[in-house]
Design a protein around this motif. Structure first.
Motif, PDB file in Angstrom:
ATOM      1  N   GLN A 199      11.288  -0.569 -12.585  1.00 44.90           N
ATOM      2  CA  GLN A 199      10.398  -0.538 -13.803  1.00 44.90           C
ATOM      3  C   GLN A 199       9.470  -2.621 -13.707  1.00 44.90           C
ATOM      4  N   LYS A 200       9.313  -2.100 -13.211  1.00 39.89           N
ATOM      5  CA  LYS A 200       8.261  -3.395 -13.318  1.00 39.89           C
ATOM      6  C   LYS A 200       6.431  -3.506 -12.347  1.00 39.89           C
ATOM      7  N   LYS A 201       5.586  -4.198 -13.418  1.00 35.79           N
ATOM      8  CA  LYS A 201       4.309  -4.089 -12.622  1.00 35.79           C
ATOM      9  C   LYS A 201       4.343  -5.563 -11.602  1.00 35.79           C
ATOM     10  N   ASP A 202       2.900  -5.353 -11.500  1.00 31.97           N
ATOM     11  CA  ASP A 202       2.720  -5.941  -9.948  1.00 31.97           C
ATOM     12  C   ASP A 202       4.316  -6.369  -9.107  1.00 31.97           C
ATOM     13  N   ASN A 253      -2.757   5.882  -0.494  1.00 33.09           N
ATOM     14  CA  ASN A 253      -2.590   4.659  -0.405  1.00 33.09           C
ATOM     15  C   ASN A 253      -2.202   3.053  -0.890  1.00 33.09           C
ATOM     16  N   ARG A 254      -2.795   3.200  -0.873  1.00 33.09           N
ATOM     17  CA  ARG A 254      -3.839   1.338  -1.417  1.00 33.09           C
ATOM     18  C   ARG A 254      -3.844   1.975  -2.958  1.00 33.09           C
ATOM     19  N   LEU A 255      -4.654   3.535  -3.208  1.00 37.43           N
ATOM     20  CA  LEU A 255      -5.218   3.653  -4.190  1.00 37.43           C
ATOM     21  C   LEU A 255      -4.071   4.152  -5.094  1.00 37.43           C
ATOM     22  N   HIS A 256      -2.767   4.510  -5.027  1.00 39.90           N
ATOM     23  CA  HIS A 256      -1.697   5.208  -4.967  1.00 39.90           C
ATOM     24  C   HIS A 256      -0.985   3.784  -5.685  1.00 39.90           C
ATOM     25  N   ILE A 257      -1.159   2.696  -4.533  1.00 41.89           N
ATOM     26  CA  ILE A 257      -0.590   1.678  -5.263  1.00 41.89           C
ATOM     27  C   ILE A 257      -1.363   0.605  -6.465  1.00 41.89           C
ATOM     28  N   LYS A 258      -3.114   1.422  -6.434  1.00 46.65           N
ATOM     29  CA  LYS A 258      -2.923   0.320  -7.312  1.00 46.65           C
ATOM     30  C   LYS A 258      -3.504   1.133  -8.725  1.00 46.65           C
ATOM     31  N   GLY A 259      -3.724   2.342  -8.304  1.00 49.16           N
ATOM     32  CA  GLY A 259      -3.732   3.468 -10.003  1.00 49.16           C
ATOM     33  C   GLY A 259      -2.374   3.665 -10.471  1.00 49.16           C
ATOM     34  N   TYR A 305     -11.156 -16.618   8.499  1.00 46.86           N
ATOM     35  CA  TYR A 305     -11.143 -17.027   6.738  1.00 46.86           C
ATOM     36  C   TYR A 305     -11.091 -15.923   6.269  1.00 46.86           C
ATOM     37  N   GLU A 306     -11.429 -15.430   5.471  1.00 48.94           N
ATOM     38  CA  GLU A 306     -11.495 -13.987   4.090  1.00 48.94           C
ATOM     39  C   GLU A 306     -13.049 -13.864   3.265  1.00 48.94           C
ATOM     40  N   LYS A 307     -12.740 -12.590   3.281  1.00 53.76           N
ATOM     41  CA  LYS A 307     -13.979 -12.345   2.483  1.00 53.76           C
ATOM     42  C   LYS A 307     -13.746 -10.947   1.013  1.00 53.76           C
ATOM     43  N   GLU A 308     -14.551 -10.522   0.241  1.00 51.47           N
ATOM     44  CA  GLU A 308     -13.639  -9.757  -0.418  1.00 51.47           C
ATOM     45  C   GLU A 308     -14.873  -8.501  -0.620  1.00 51.47           C
ATOM     46  N   ARG A 309     -14.762  -7.782  -0.872  1.00 54.82           N
ATOM     47  CA  ARG A 309     -15.104  -6.561  -1.001  1.00 54.82           C
ATOM     48  C   ARG A 309     -14.696  -5.556  -2.643  1.00 54.82           C
ATOM     49  N   GLU A 310     -15.649  -4.417  -3.433  1.00 53.16           N
ATOM     50  CA  GLU A 310     -15.187  -3.974  -3.772  1.00 53.16           C
ATOM     51  C   GLU A 310     -14.721  -2.002  -3.332  1.00 53.16           C
ATOM     52  N   GLN A 311     -13.044  -2.265  -4.203  1.00 58.68           N
ATOM     53  CA  GLN A 311     -13.242  -0.535  -3.594  1.00 58.68           C
ATOM     54  C   GLN A 311     -13.596   0.296  -5.236  1.00 58.68           C
ATOM     55  N   SER A 312     -12.866   1.591  -4.668  1.00 57.35           N
ATOM     56  CA  SER A 312     -13.306   2.336  -6.260  1.00 57.35           C
ATOM     57  C   SER A 312     -12.811   3.777  -6.029  1.00 57.35           C
ATOM     58  N   GLY A 313     -11.694   4.834  -6.029  1.00 60.90           N
ATOM     59  CA  GLY A 313     -10.994   5.691  -6.006  1.00 60.90           C
ATOM     60  C   GLY A 313     -11.124   6.514  -7.639  1.00 60.90           C
ATOM     61  N   GLN A 314     -10.744   8.187  -7.275  1.00 60.78           N
ATOM     62  CA  GLN A 314     -10.124   8.669  -8.600  1.00 60.78           C
ATOM     63  C   GLN A 314      -8.667   8.865  -8.797  1.00 60.78           C
ATOM     64  N   ILE A 315      -7.752   9.130  -9.362  1.00 59.16           N
ATOM     65  CA  ILE A 315      -6.202   9.359 -10.322  1.00 59.16           C
ATOM     66  C   ILE A 315      -6.481  10.520 -10.902  1.00 59.16           C
ATOM     67  N   GLU A 316      -5.853  11.760 -10.920  1.00 56.40           N
ATOM     68  CA  GLU A 316      -6.293  12.666 -11.661  1.00 56.40           C
ATOM     69  C   GLU A 316      -7.275  12.596 -13.036  1.00 56.40           C
ATOM     70  N   ASP A 350     -10.502   6.358 -12.811  1.00 58.49           N
ATOM     71  CA  ASP A 350     -12.116   6.420 -12.172  1.00 58.49           C
ATOM     72  C   ASP A 350     -11.295   4.904 -11.789  1.00 58.49           C
ATOM     73  N   ILE A 351     -10.370   4.350 -10.595  1.00 61.33           N
ATOM     74  CA  ILE A 351      -9.993   2.747 -10.224  1.00 61.33           C
ATOM     75  C   ILE A 351     -11.236   2.303  -9.629  1.00 61.33           C
ATOM     76  N   LYS A 352     -10.794   0.673 -10.562  1.00 61.90           N
ATOM     77  CA  LYS A 352     -11.568   0.015  -9.275  1.00 61.90           C
ATOM     78  C   LYS A 352     -11.144  -1.165  -9.613  1.00 61.90           C
ATOM     79  N   TRP A 353     -11.526  -2.100  -8.193  1.00 64.77           N
ATOM     80  CA  TRP A 353     -10.740  -3.240  -7.793  1.00 64.77           C
ATOM     81  C   TRP A 353     -11.132  -3.910  -6.893  1.00 64.77           C
TER      82      TRP A 353
END
Length: 589
Positions: free
Chosen positions: A217-220, A234-240, A295-306, A309-312
């Protein structure tokens, strides 16, 4: 006075009955399970029916587990006899009248049937997890998820739980699949699913993560897993769905495989310019050792759940491990050497028993098969020649003459003359070794680059669950055939792993807080001190503890093997005192 009277009665005409019970680590295990709430959780959800025996299912499970954990034997058939030799101890520990009839094969079968029921099992598991977290104030920030297979010589049938599937253990045997999520850093199982062996891992992550999320019962919460967790669904499920975070490596397939070529090229270029982030540790000798860089880089992700729109934003860490690079180089060198040796042996010099290759197509086919087997098609080339040996003979019998007819025969063989490495291609390949890509949506403030690398490298913690299931609790082979028995007993064994894990974690945490160490756990080195003992060694320290019961008429005297300082210290670090053992004694009649 009372002692002398007791001696008089013992040595007098009263009938003397002496019995011993090996109790070892059983009192500790039962006390631990009571504090974890295992007995209450099971009793809250599995009720004793009117026609059943009085001993509750919770106590039945706890005592059965104590036997399993102490003896490393999950066979039902052995429990009844074991209880016969422990009745006094178990009755005193539980406050219940314990009888052998409470642990017959049939009764344990019924318990396994209850534990097989998914809805019931989930409720029990959730309650045990909640009680354990509360009782021991366990951290709730990171969970690790993974699956393993358990193989056995079981018949397969439609809808059966034992099926053939991809396995690291033995692909020639049928298997079940055990999916688990555990609490970090202790590695205690929180949720377990047992499914048929042919199931793919990818689809097992979202159900287990949803259950853990509902339990905590905790977020994050950060969910860490292998590359199968990294599927977009799986990633979309965790985020959304669960509002959590993820950390996992990307598989070197599909689009990632194409991108990886460019990421590695950028990484090597940054390495030449000394622009990579370095993860360095100090060795026992005080030397600096490079563990990883990248090194690291950043990118945009998006999807839909029910329909939502989910973006992160997602961070991609491109990491090079020198140890992994070295391992891969050794592997390549081993493959190259083996292929070279086999190619040179393919066409031996003429001699007795040396079979020659006389067909060019056969030579090429055999050589290519060697290159393919060792995965060095791009790195080795070979040259060969056709050797022809001509021999002239007279036709027919008799002595030769100038006018006699002759015929010429040819013996053909193909000989490999040169095997050569393509050093340029090998050098290009070696530059790719050691690189791996990881993805996470966790912010840099929570986990920096080095934190990400360190966090994933502790994935071995979930592997210890599987190791204990297989090596300590001996889950394979399972001595049952029916699906409900297989799942029920597997569920019970995962509860046993919880007990092992929590004992180890609690003692280690206590030792670190008090800045103490335990001495005497290593029989091969009695003076060795440690503050990171394993549960296996902690329990072994309680071996050979015996309760002696002397009955004289209607009275009895009970004597316990005195506890050592090591044993008392372990109990103290677990939050217990020696009374869980000493209360078994009765020194006066």
């Amino acid at each position: 006075n009372s002692d002398s009277n007791a001696n008089r009665r013992i040595t007098g005409k009263k009938e003397l009955d002496v019995k011993t019970e090996r109790i070892d680590d059983v009192p500790l295990l039962i006390k631990m399970m009571i504090k974890m709430g295992i007995q209450e959780a099971i009793d809250n959800h599995i009720r004793v029916q009117n026609h059943q025996r009085e001993l509750s299912w919770g106590w039945t499970a706890v005592i059965w587990l104590a036997y399993i954990l102490s003896e490393g034997d999950h066979r039902k058939v052995a429990v009844e006899q074991y209880i016969g030799g422990m009745q006094n101890t178990l009755t005193a520990l539980t406050g219940m009248v314990i009888e052998q009839a409470d642990f017959t094969d049939d009764r344990l079968t019924n318990l396994a049937k209850y534990l097989n029921q998914e809805e019931l099992w989930h409720k029990i598991e959730d309650e045990i997890s909640g009680r354990s977290i509360e009782a021991y104030e366990l951290p709730e920030k990171t969970c690790r998820v993974d699956a393993t297979t358990v193989s056995g010589y079981h018949e397969t049938y439609e809808d059966g739980i034992f099926q053939f599937g991809h396995s690291k253990d033995d692909p020639d045997r049928a298997q079940i699949k055990v999916m688990t999520g555990c609490l970090d850093p202790l590695g205690m199982p929180l949720a377990t699913d047992v499914v048929s062996g042919e199931r793919a891992d990818d689809g097992l992550y979202t159900p287990i993560i949803s259950r853990i999320n509902g339990m905590l019962q905790k977020k994050d919460i950060l969910y860490v897993g292998d590359c199968k967790l990294s599927s977009f669904d799986n990633r979309l499920h965790i985020k959304g769905k669960v509002k959590g975070h993820y950390l996992c490596p990307l598989p070197n397939t599909g689009k990632t495989s194409e991108e990886m070529e460019d990421w590695i090229a950028q990484g090597n270029l940054k390495d030449e310019k000394d622009e990579l982030i370095k993860y360095v540790v100090k060795t026992d000798k005080g030397e600096q050792e490079l563990k990883a860089k990248g090194y690291e880089k950043e990118r945009e992700q998006s999807g839909q759940i029910e329909g939502q729109d989910i973006k992160w934003k997602e961070r991609v860490m491109i990491v090079k491990s020198p140890a992994h690079e070295k391992q891969k180089q050794k592997g390549l060198e081993r493959r190259l050497s083996n292929a070279e040796e086999k190619l040179n042996r393919l066409t031996p010099a003429r001699g007795p028993g040396k079979r020659q290759i006389t067909d060019e197509a056969k030579l090429i086919e055999s050589a290519q098969a060697i290159l393919k087997k060792h995965r060095v098609e791009d790195f080795l080339t070979y040259e060969y020649v056709k050797e022809v040996e001509r021999e002239t003979k007279y036709v027919g019998r008799g002595r030769g003459s100038a006018n006699r007819e002759r015929k010429v025969t040819e013996k053909i063989r193909y000989q490999i003359t040169k095997v050569e490495r393509n050093e340029e291609k090998i050098a290009v390949q070696i530059k790719k070794y050691g690189w791996k890509a990881y993805v996470t949506d966790v912010s840099k403030e929570r986990l920096g680059f080095i934190d990400v690398v360190q966090s994933y490298r502790k994935q071995y913690r979930v592997e210890r669950i599987f190791n204990r299931l297989k090596s300590r609790l001996n889950i394979a082979p399972l001595y049952v055939k029916k699906k409900h028995q297989i799942k029920g007993i597997t569920h019970l064994l995962t509860v046993g792993v919880r007990v092992y894990t929590l004992i180890e974690f609690v003692v280690r945490r206590s030792l670190q807080r008090s800045n103490e160490k335990l001495v005497g756990l290593h029989l091969e080195n009695p003076k060795k001190a440690t503050d990171i003992p394993t549960c296996e060694r902690l329990l072994k320290a309680f071996s050979k503890i015996t309760l002696t019961i002397i009955k004289v008429g209607d009275s009895d005297l009970q004597h316990l093997t005195p506890l050592s300082k090591l044993q008392t210290d372990i109990l103290n670090h677990l939050g217990f005192d020696s009374s869980i053992y000493k209360n078994l004694e009765k020194l006066q009649i």
